[in-house]
Design a protein around this motif. Sequence first.
Motif, PDB file in Angstrom:
ATOM      1  N   ALA A 118      -7.223  -4.891  14.792  1.00 33.08           N
ATOM      2  CA  ALA A 118      -7.140  -6.179  14.093  1.00 33.08           C
ATOM      3  C   ALA A 118      -8.414  -6.539  13.349  1.00 33.08           C
ATOM      4  O   ALA A 118      -8.760  -7.712  13.226  1.00 33.08           O
ATOM      5  N   GLY A 119      -9.134  -5.523  12.869  1.00 37.62           N
ATOM      6  CA  GLY A 119     -10.285  -5.770  12.022  1.00 37.62           C
ATOM      7  C   GLY A 119     -11.632  -5.716  12.699  1.00 37.62           C
ATOM      8  O   GLY A 119     -12.661  -5.948  12.052  1.00 37.62           O
ATOM      9  N   ARG A 120     -11.690  -5.393  13.993  1.00 40.23           N
ATOM     10  CA  ARG A 120     -12.985  -5.323  14.673  1.00 40.23           C
ATOM     11  C   ARG A 120     -13.759  -4.075  14.268  1.00 40.23           C
ATOM     12  O   ARG A 120     -14.978  -4.132  14.067  1.00 40.23           O
ATOM     13  N   THR A 121     -13.071  -2.938  14.171  1.00 41.80           N
ATOM     14  CA  THR A 121     -13.708  -1.697  13.731  1.00 41.80           C
ATOM     15  C   THR A 121     -12.827  -1.050  12.666  1.00 41.80           C
ATOM     16  O   THR A 121     -11.614  -1.287  12.613  1.00 41.80           O
ATOM     17  N   TRP A 122     -13.458  -0.209  11.832  1.00 41.57           N
ATOM     18  CA  TRP A 122     -12.765   0.367  10.683  1.00 41.57           C
ATOM     19  C   TRP A 122     -13.079   1.848  10.524  1.00 41.57           C
ATOM     20  O   TRP A 122     -14.163   2.298  10.869  1.00 41.57           O
ATOM     21  N   THR A 123     -12.101   2.577   9.981  1.00 40.07           N
ATOM     22  CA  THR A 123     -12.293   3.940   9.491  1.00 40.07           C
ATOM     23  C   THR A 123     -12.115   3.895   7.984  1.00 40.07           C
ATOM     24  O   THR A 123     -11.196   3.246   7.473  1.00 40.07           O
ATOM     25  N   THR A 124     -13.006   4.576   7.257  1.00 40.87           N
ATOM     26  CA  THR A 124     -12.966   4.561   5.802  1.00 40.87           C
ATOM     27  C   THR A 124     -12.718   5.958   5.267  1.00 40.87           C
ATOM     28  O   THR A 124     -13.348   6.921   5.716  1.00 40.87           O
ATOM     29  N   GLY A 125     -11.791   6.086   4.332  1.00 40.68           N
ATOM     30  CA  GLY A 125     -11.521   7.370   3.708  1.00 40.68           C
ATOM     31  C   GLY A 125     -12.715   7.854   2.901  1.00 40.68           C
ATOM     32  O   GLY A 125     -13.468   7.059   2.338  1.00 40.68           O
ATOM     33  N   THR A 126     -12.892   9.164   2.845  1.00 41.37           N
ATOM     34  CA  THR A 126     -14.058   9.733   2.150  1.00 41.37           C
ATOM     35  C   THR A 126     -13.772  10.034   0.687  1.00 41.37           C
ATOM     36  O   THR A 126     -14.698  10.185  -0.098  1.00 41.37           O
ATOM     37  N   THR A 127     -12.496  10.111   0.324  1.00 44.60           N
ATOM     38  CA  THR A 127     -12.125  10.470  -1.040  1.00 44.60           C
ATOM     39  C   THR A 127     -11.496   9.281  -1.746  1.00 44.60           C
ATOM     40  O   THR A 127     -10.473   8.759  -1.302  1.00 44.60           O
ATOM     41  N   PRO A 128     -12.066   8.806  -2.851  1.00 47.19           N
ATOM     42  CA  PRO A 128     -11.468   7.688  -3.583  1.00 47.19           C
ATOM     43  C   PRO A 128     -10.075   8.052  -4.098  1.00 47.19           C
ATOM     44  O   PRO A 128      -9.833   9.188  -4.516  1.00 47.19           O
ATOM     45  N   VAL A 129      -9.182   7.098  -4.073  1.00 48.31           N
ATOM     46  CA  VAL A 129      -7.816   7.312  -4.558  1.00 48.31           C
ATOM     47  C   VAL A 129      -7.553   6.544  -5.849  1.00 48.31           C
ATOM     48  O   VAL A 129      -6.434   6.523  -6.334  1.00 48.31           O
ATOM     49  N   GLY A 130      -8.579   5.899  -6.414  1.00 50.63           N
ATOM     50  CA  GLY A 130      -8.404   5.092  -7.605  1.00 50.63           C
ATOM     51  C   GLY A 130      -8.136   3.645  -7.244  1.00 50.63           C
ATOM     52  O   GLY A 130      -8.000   3.291  -6.073  1.00 50.63           O
ATOM     53  N   GLN A 131      -8.067   2.776  -8.255  1.00 51.28           N
ATOM     54  CA  GLN A 131      -7.806   1.366  -7.982  1.00 51.28           C
ATOM     55  C   GLN A 131      -6.400   1.193  -7.436  1.00 51.28           C
ATOM     56  O   GLN A 131      -5.431   1.628  -8.044  1.00 51.28           O
ATOM     57  N   VAL A 132      -6.301   0.542  -6.299  1.00 47.60           N
ATOM     58  CA  VAL A 132      -5.014   0.315  -5.651  1.00 47.60           C
ATOM     59  C   VAL A 132      -4.571  -1.120  -5.937  1.00 47.60           C
ATOM     60  O   VAL A 132      -5.274  -2.072  -5.622  1.00 47.60           O
ATOM     61  N   ASP A 133      -3.394  -1.260  -6.531  1.00 51.10           N
ATOM     62  CA  ASP A 133      -2.877  -2.580  -6.891  1.00 51.10           C
ATOM     63  C   ASP A 133      -2.034  -3.211  -5.784  1.00 51.10           C
ATOM     64  O   ASP A 133      -1.880  -4.431  -5.738  1.00 51.10           O
ATOM     65  N   ALA A 134      -1.458  -2.386  -4.914  1.00 52.18           N
ATOM     66  CA  ALA A 134      -0.613  -2.900  -3.837  1.00 52.18           C
ATOM     67  C   ALA A 134      -0.631  -1.895  -2.697  1.00 52.18           C
ATOM     68  O   ALA A 134      -0.763  -0.689  -2.921  1.00 52.18           O
ATOM     69  N   ILE A 135      -0.487  -2.401  -1.459  1.00 53.07           N
ATOM     70  CA  ILE A 135      -0.529  -1.517  -0.296  1.00 53.07           C
ATOM     71  C   ILE A 135       0.366  -2.071   0.794  1.00 53.07           C
ATOM     72  O   ILE A 135       0.578  -3.287   0.895  1.00 53.07           O
ATOM     73  N   SER A 136       0.935  -1.172   1.597  1.00 52.68           N
ATOM     74  CA  SER A 136       1.682  -1.578   2.790  1.00 52.68           C
ATOM     75  C   SER A 136       1.526  -0.482   3.839  1.00 52.68           C
ATOM     76  O   SER A 136       1.140   0.650   3.527  1.00 52.68           O
ATOM     77  N   GLY A 137       1.826  -0.827   5.078  1.00 48.94           N
ATOM     78  CA  GLY A 137       1.727   0.141   6.152  1.00 48.94           C
ATOM     79  C   GLY A 137       2.831  -0.054   7.169  1.00 48.94           C
ATOM     80  O   GLY A 137       3.308  -1.170   7.376  1.00 48.94           O
ATOM     81  N   THR A 138       3.262   1.043   7.784  1.00 49.24           N
ATOM     82  CA  THR A 138       4.255   0.990   8.859  1.00 49.24           C
ATOM     83  C   THR A 138       3.807   1.918   9.975  1.00 49.24           C
ATOM     84  O   THR A 138       3.084   2.891   9.744  1.00 49.24           O
TER      85      THR A 138
END
Length: 247
Positions: free
Chosen positions: A194-214
């Motif tokens: 819930a936002g306490r810790t994060w993992t960040t991707g190492t490779t940029p994917v470009g500007q993201v306009d919308a995102i969702s997760g399941t």
Amino acid sequence: MRDLVITHVHAVATDPGTGVLLAATHEGLIRLDQRPRRIGPVVDLMGFTIRADGTYLASGHPGLGTDLPNPVGLLTSRDRGRTWQPRSRAGESDFHALAATKTAVIAYDGTLRVSTDLTSWTQRAIPAPPRTLSASTTGTVLATTSLGLLATSNDARTWARITTPLLPLVAAWASPRVIVAASTTGRLMLSRDAGRTWTTGTTPVGQVDAISGTMTGDRIEIVYASETLIRRSRSVDTAGALIPTAE
């Protein structure tokens, strides 16, 4: 999808009742399955979300030949986007961000507004304008802003800052504890607590306009859109690592 020309994706979401992936676009609501197609009338869906009871909520502008006010205000659909009904603020509001908790709808049209009955609205304060809003099933709403990621658990009465490794451009709940996001520098981010810790991707994917997760078991599927390109990534492993592969 040869008969469709999509110029911009404003939101992506998975219908919890059917599991179908949907894209809210300048050209209307697009069902993304083995035979992608538009559902319902042509409406420029600037804002889109799905309530827990399966009701679709949207806002934006009517397309040519669509008999809706401009802007459309808050629209609802109880038949999965085949038809839309104006509920409130028709001709007044173009909500670019929408989120729905069990008790309220939170929306932004230049002013943050909250409604408990889809008809009457109360103005609420927020430290900075939200680019996106996303509600968890437990009622916590995330807002991506120029000041960072903000959260409210009381329908926008108060907001708290969530610290992130990079400034998020878009963010969404994948489960009551899992947040998926993309930074202003085009890197995917993931939190399993819930936002306490994060993992960040190492490779940029470009500007993201919308995102969702399941969530499926321990695995997370991330769907993100950039311009007219929509990518579905099943590359988040059980340890929470972000592997830069997508389809």
